[in-house]
Scaffold this active site. Structure first.
Site, short mmCIF file in Angstrom:
data_model
loop_
_atom_site.label_atom_id
_atom_site.label_comp_id
_atom_site.label_asym_id
_atom_site.label_seq_id
_atom_site.Cartn_x
_atom_site.Cartn_y
_atom_site.Cartn_z
NE ARG A 50 -3.55 -1.88 2.67
CZ ARG A 50 -4.18 -3.00 3.58
NH1 ARG A 50 -4.19 -1.81 4.71
NH2 ARG A 50 -5.13 -3.21 3.31
CG ASP A 52 2.43 5.76 2.46
OD1 ASP A 52 1.34 5.13 2.90
OD2 ASP A 52 3.44 6.24 3.45
NE ARG A 202 7.94 9.88 2.47
CZ ARG A 202 7.10 9.93 3.18
NH1 ARG A 202 5.63 9.39 2.67
NH2 ARG A 202 6.92 11.56 3.38
#
Length: 256
Positions: A50, A52, A202
């Protein structure tokens, strides 16, 4: 009911992420609506990851169930026709066994993060890289990256909104390459693991960028990892440089 695996490429900029949402456009919604042009009662689809908002994909994988036993090439062509003009492309379609699951059958996910270092604003790569205006040092980032490889409690590098049951994960590889580009440098972070925590990649890249800039040392990254505290993490970098590059399965459904 025949099941098909879809290999998908997309630009994440116009979407609020992969997952369907009530009030915002998503990649899942776009593909499900294209499927329902072919079969009005087509069920929802599931994906390997999934992504972002703003995150891209070169090799996302999803599976769908349809009543008609489509020729894979024709199914891909039909979906691409109905996806226009959205920046979503079905690269390949393959028939799979009914127990194949895009998420749960996957054994590894590979992410690519691109970081551009130069003062002049990006033009052709705008939206596909995270840009900083100063040079970075490769060697200390590579040393710090190796401190993160292996089985660890990654609480420090996990979003507070992460829904994973455990912060303990195995990071298989975190490799960094440097390329010369006109008037600057590009760094590519290649990250591999069976699964990831929310914002983990990230968080890694944002922290390693601080090492490359000389603000952190590799030992600081080690200390942040061992702290098991989200407050010890470096900055979380923006999403536009991140891309889901490849998903691995015990048997590659797209192998020809």
């Amino acid at each position: 009911m025949p099941r098909f695996a879809l290999k998908i490429e997309y630009d994440g900029a116009p979407f609020a992420g992969w997952q369907r949402q009530k009030e915002h456009p998503s990649v899942q919604q776009a593909i499900e609506e294209a499927l329902r042009k072919l079969q009005p009662d087509a069920p929802g689809i599931a994906a390997a990851g999934r992504t972002d908002a703003g995150v891209h994909a070169l090799g996302q994988v999803a599976h769908c169930d349809l009543v008609k036993d489509w020729d894979p090439f024709r199914l891909g062509e039909a979906l691409n026709h109905h996806l226009k003009p959205l920046p979503v492309s079905i690269l390949q379609v393959a028939p799979v066994e009914e127990d194949f699951h895009a998420r749960f059958s996957a054994t590894e996910r590979q992410y690519l993060f691109r970081l551009l270092c130069r003062r002049a604003p990006a033009t052709h790569e705008r939206g596909n890289v995270w840009q900083v205006a100063y040079p970075l040092m490769l060697a200390p980032m590579q040393e710090a990256a190796q401190r993160l490889v292996g089985l660890h409690d990654f609480t420090t590098f996990r979003s507070t909104m992460c829904q994973a049951e455990s912060p303990v994960k195995t990071l298989d590889s975190l490799e960094i390459e440097e390329f010369a580009v006109p008037h600057g440098q590009e760094f590519r972070f290649h990250v591999r693991a069976r699964s990831f925590l929310h914002n983990q990649v990230r968080s890694f890249v944002g922290t390693l960028e601080r090492v490359g800039a000389g603000a952190w040392s590799p030992d600081d990254v080690q200390a942040a990892l061992e702290a098991k505290d989200r407050a010890a993490c470096g900055p979380v970098c923006p999403p536009q440089g991140l891309c889901l590059a490849h998903v691995t399965y015990p048997q590659d459904p797209f192998q020809t």
